[in-house]
Enzyme design. Structure first.
Site, PDB file in Angstrom:
ATOM      1  CB  SER C 280      -0.875  -0.005   1.250  1.00 14.91           C
ATOM      2  OG  SER C 280      -1.230   1.312   1.609  1.00 14.91           O
ATOM      3  NE  ARG C 319     -23.240  -9.263 -43.345  1.00 14.91           N
ATOM      4  CZ  ARG C 319     -23.486 -10.329 -44.120  1.00 14.91           C
ATOM      5  NH1 ARG C 319     -24.135 -11.382 -43.648  1.00 14.91           N
ATOM      6  NH2 ARG C 319     -23.085 -10.369 -45.375  1.00 14.91           N
TER       7      ARG C 319
END
Lengths: 453, 453, 453, 453
Positions: C280, C319
């Protein structure tokens, strides 16, 4: 060194150059560095760091001094890229000004830089989207004004219904866009605030100076100052997602309408033509609604991404495990898709080819059946609701079976002739006489808009 | 005849009795009938129907006169239940007042009844949820006020971090709940409007009287009057979904926090006990966080249902095919789950058992490691950022390896002792000295709340 | 020219280098070109094109000869990038071999190249993920084998319950992973087929030679040959999404378990440590479960992306308009997130630090309450279900109230002592005596695995 | 007492009577009781309980003996309804056979009853859905066989493209349905297994007899026997969701196609007519595609519900907190919506009205433009790819500008006439000559189907 304008194969299709730029790695990094620079200035303003220290930090807050590749690699270990960025920033600062390095990221936590950086990117993105909404509204105002008497078939359940006007249709789109613009403004007010809380949101590392530094930081960045940090209260970011999600839903509706009207058999509109636009590799005659396809794909994708943002709100204690990470790519993706859809909608609506002749022809396709309601309503006060409805149902069925126009069937129906003259029947079959309050409604929309401007 | 209060096996768990009631079949039907009654009155007010006709219609607008079973069966064929309902209403009216039946549903379309009916249900649901939010806020204000000096370990990435106060934690929850309340108020303003457009949104069947009737209808129902119908502009309904989705996300965050704090090893809080509450069939000692489980399940389910509402916005032309239908069960489900989560949150927060002793004990679990930042910050101005950070990293590692407290390690570190006295080190390890601006922040939240009240 | 290995700031965190490489723009382009080259060879094999023509085409099917930037720009107009790619390929071919250019993309449509290209990328991605699953299984087998007698508290509703073994816990994970591996194998069989149909799926441009060319193409690419093209039947691609979605769900479960066990108060496991891993910026002592965070973020994101793939299946006629486009970035994203989660899980499980001492200590936290079921079952045959259950409920409550161990309370309970001796009570409180068939179950899982290998 | 067949206003529209019945509260309760009865028999078979005790328990496992209302109320406190159900069952049993009550739920946990109960419901639901798929396949086989030479316009991007056959279109649907049927069969095999693990999955309360009882239980219920309990390994349930999600996607695609073909301007198909079906309250002539609307609404809702099931897989330790609860209403909802969509699809496809005349007419709408590819391909070997493509692009543009047919334009083009005779041009414009391998493909689909039967 980063490439400032990365090229993506599909990027130009699904979003805009500006949005790609805003959410590029380079800009993500720069936005976090802008936070660090502003923090240094705020610390100086509050007398915690010296002006020299702040200047020394500020001078190194330049994304070009950092290697995206290194940050990516180290960030993967650390769990976020702010950690190696801050480390590298501190060592860059220390080379010139050893003491200043103590004030790098002073009092802050990684998430402060990451979240505020994203807020800075969102500010630009939302402004861009707002501008796009204005372009859409201007295009729609023109459509509404030009077509308050352009009649076309209303369509419900994808079946012809009584006529509407193109002006009314566009006014419906416009009215929704205006509501989204208001939501966007509200969201800008709600969400564009700094994140600044330190490790666990208490600003403990700043002793009792936290609020003063926070206030200076917000001033410096011209962002709002929240009552307290929101490390694990993610409703602001999620609201950005939901506001854009709502907007994209409406854009999808517009695109669905246009693409249906552009179908070969319908042919009432076409997307604006351009060289290389919407052709097919094998069908030279085609003019594909590419803009609508892009918008519709956004309308499929964004709702699920909003779901992700809402699901990721469940973040643990003072820093989330997974939920926070889930936002990092998702919120930019929502913005980019929304920005792309907005740009495509502005282009499509701005240059929409409108074929009023086809709209008139299509109204005739049912040979008058879409006026059955008009006739039924005219007979209702005479025959009652149920009988008039039934009478028209039968007449319509007869027209279909005998391949006649509804007008001819009605003219030869004794019951109808008791109540309606030839002229009255003809008048009832004229679209211009059965658009009710369409004009009044469209004007109401335009005047609401005027009031806002 | 319908059963007004249907029992559902899981209903009592996932929502409240009031919400089940509001969204029961009976009330859904009655809400549509309320639309029909109000329409009849509006037609009378505008002189289109007689007062007697309106009264005759109104008298039959009673859900108890209808068979849910018949409407369900015929609605499945027709595609919506308003169609058979209107047919049956007209025939009920005709039995007593033949002429009045002509004015049943006059000028309207099925969707007008269905949408406005749902708006009427939403009005009640959102009010109920708003009341629940007020209860939650009151419970949270108490927690915030009582615990501004109750210290517990901050937790990031599910690992201990510097301390916070329970007051600050609750203030974070409270602040978010207040923002949701504001969003809810905005949504009520935005979404509680009539739907009235006739077949295709032009109100053509009313000639030029459409706007006047619409205005009378809105007055009668005490709902807003939109500029134009919104049959296929669904952002209002979708906004109800997103506002509740945002809210449930925050409730999920609160429930996650509480359930983590209630874990056996942590034991800092427990849900309020009650006879029969949270027991296990096989483990007599257990006190399960049932309320949190319900809230967390809502936080998993609602985001996806919001996605559905956003995806369903793509509705075709003047009436959607599928998108509209997708809303009918989804929006009520969102309201019911949100209502259930709100009620559970109010109950859990209202009676939360808090064990301050455990909070104190847990702060000690890392034997001082969570104060490493405090010490590092104290050394930073003397040693610089990088050196002080590194020094504490090493001290922390030593403490873990040697199974010592950080305090002991620091006391025996020459470098540290150069800069910090025994007393200073002890002071740095006291949680009350490292909560930064927690108190100021919580007070800011409370005073923001006061300003609103 | 493309950059073959683009760097992304967050890419190294959320996915692997191999997956980024597979789904890079460069590889997407090359995969489509591989389709074009294979098609040319198939046309030659069937005698439609000459060998020279095929060779001429093949020689230009190299992504390095193309500009991503140009393709991106022109693809944005055309609606997909295959259109400009094919045009450019034809002109590259024509420079050296005019006649050969006639056979570029001969008989095919853009979607054939795009879909088959993606199938080729998926083949690599799924193999990579399969390899990762094998690594996970190997790590889990070791855990299962090593820990069949490592006891820890079972936990239900996040509350302690009777004990389990770590071996059983890992066997549950392993068993699920094995099912996912089987699903993945099935999906590879189902989905790795060519797309080849020409403009509308009839292969009309090839006259009656379509099936022969299709078969040669499938052979060449070592992909399956479907009965007919699947331009708008997207279940194969969607199945890739759902199989990975199921897998990521299980990985999320494993990561949730590990991160809960790694909490500071629980401390039973830790992710493998590495330099720079999980630290950290402000808390030097922290060892964050970064791997779990990444996996959990995938478990939040992937379900929604699966939703997108399912929603996009509604593709129009021959399509799709929007649905097809929605897949292009979504399916690669699912693969990349799944690949990243698999890699993190393999790393976390492969090096998981296990603290058996903490597991033993935590079993004691409830001072015997988790053995109440064991005692209740022992008394059940003597006292009946209801009475024994009630007796233990009371004893457990007394233990909590008086701050005694359950064992002490039971020893001082006359009713209990009638039926159970001191030794029997002690035996009932030993975790090793209340793990039922845990060993037999874990062995069953291992032997199921052996049968498959 | 429960109402066995609850009526829901929208239930008849969105699902079937059988599915509503399967997932009614009554059946949910009975399914859990069936688990308890089977457990009692299994205990007796293994000699743990006496035959009399088992019979005494079995005799009370009747949902009609329980109050849904009480269970709902107490279940809301307990966190699940199995807890009060088991308590009530034990007291019912105890009234007649005190000793038998000790063996009620012996060795099991609530989740065993709840999960296995749901598996029993799923078994019926999946069988029902499988039957529906068979009906759909039969209807599609008929369509494919009848229409292998029915020509209609191919449509890509919602624009006309070269012709296809209705047989090929239906074969595409059929082929996907067959794949879903195979997936469903696999899912039945994977998911229909017992859940039986006791409190934490070790079957500890049964000592070393757990596996024997589990095996007897699986035999009794005719369900599969998993290697170990799966209390928090939810991939089996999630796979039910994904398999149905994939199926509903395909049904949505079919419904989208049909609803587009049923549009007033297109009019190539219509849903089967029936009294009261698809009418409008105001437009007597309308024949709305109600079946398609229902299917499309399922295709919008189910993907998000699948997302919920995947997201809920992240379940903690030995019993999930929230994730498990999130499944309870979601998985039944998916089944009901899928069942409804399947039934509607079977009905729509079984009676689809087909208008071949309209299909022929629509092919002519572009006046030959859809044959441009056919001509371009014919010229390609003579002129090369690029030149032939360009030539047709120009001819197509001229045809549109001059409002001529493409045939006329081509006949008057000198360049074209060099290579193609009048007859050749006419032949190229005949749809029957440009359907490529459509017939061969459809036959391949039918013969794949034969092989399976």
């Amino acid at each position: 060194m980063t490439t400032p304008h990365p090229v993506h194969l599909l990027g130009a299709l699904f979003t805009t150059g500006d949005m790609r730029e805003i959410f590029s790695d380079h800009r993500r990094l720069q936005a976090m560095l802008n936070f660090e620079a502003a923090l240094a200035r705020a610390l100086a303003r509050e007398g915690i760091a010296s002006k020299e220290a702040a200047a020394a930090i500020e001078s190194q807050c330049d994304a070009n001094l950092f290697s995206i590749e290194t940050l990516a690699r180290e960030g993967a270990l650390a769990g976020n890229v702010a950690i190696p960025m801050i480390k590298q920033l501190a060592s860059l600062v220390a080379r010139n000004h050893e003491k200043a390095s103590a004030f790098v990221h002073y009092g802050a936590t990684s998430q402060d830089a990451i979240d505020t950086g994203l807020v800075l990117q969102l500010r630009e993105a939302l402004e861009e989207i707002g501008n796009g909404l204005s372009r859409i509204s201007r295009a729609l105002v023109k459509l509404v004004e030009a077509h308050e008497s352009t009649f076309l078939a209303g369509r419900t359940w994808l079946q012809h219904a009584p006529p509407v006007t193109l002006g009314l249709k566009a006014a419906g789109w416009l009215s929704a866009i205006e509501r989204h613009h208001a939501r966007l403004n509200q969201t800008q007010e709600d969400a564009l605030v700094i994140q600044f809380g330190g490790a666990v949101g208490t600003l403990a590392a700043l002793g009792d100076r936290g609020p003063a530094v926070a206030s200076a930081l917000a001033d410096d960045l011209k962002l709002g100052l929240p009552d307290l940090p929101w490390h694990t209260q993610r409703d602001r970011f999620a609201e950005v997602a939901t506001s854009l999600g709502l907007l994209v839903g409406t854009l999808g509706k517009i695109a669905r309408d246009i693409s249906l009207m552009a179908q070969t058999e319908v042919a009432e509109v076409a997307e604006p033509a351009a060289p290389g636009k919407g052709g097919s590799s094998t069908m030279p005659h085609k003019q594909n609604p590419v803009g609508c396809a892009v918008i519709l794909s956004a309308a499929i994708r964004v709702p699920a991404l909003v779901c992700t943002m809402l699901a990721s709100m469940v973040q643990e204690h003072e820093r989330g495990l997974g939920g926070w990470h889930a936002e990092w790519e998702t919120l930019p993706e929502i913005c980019m898709l929304a920005g792309g859809a907005v740009a495509q909608a502005a282009a499509v609506l701005g240059g929409l080819e409108i074929r009023e002749d086809r709209m008139s022809e299509n109204i005739e396709v049912t040979r008058g059946l879409i006026f059955s309601e008009a006739v039924a309503m005219a007979l209702r006060s005479k025959l009652g609701r149920s009988q008039s409805h039934q009478l028209l149902e039968e007449a319509s069925r007869r027209a279909v079976e005998k391949n006649q126009s509804l007008q001819d069937v009605l003219l030869s129906d004794a019951k109808v002739r008791e109540h309606l003259s030839t002229e009255e029947i003809a008048r009832l079959m004229d679209p211009g006489n059965y658009i009710g309050s369409a004009r009044e409604m469209t004007r109401k929309v335009l005047s609401s808009l005027d009031r806002k401007l």
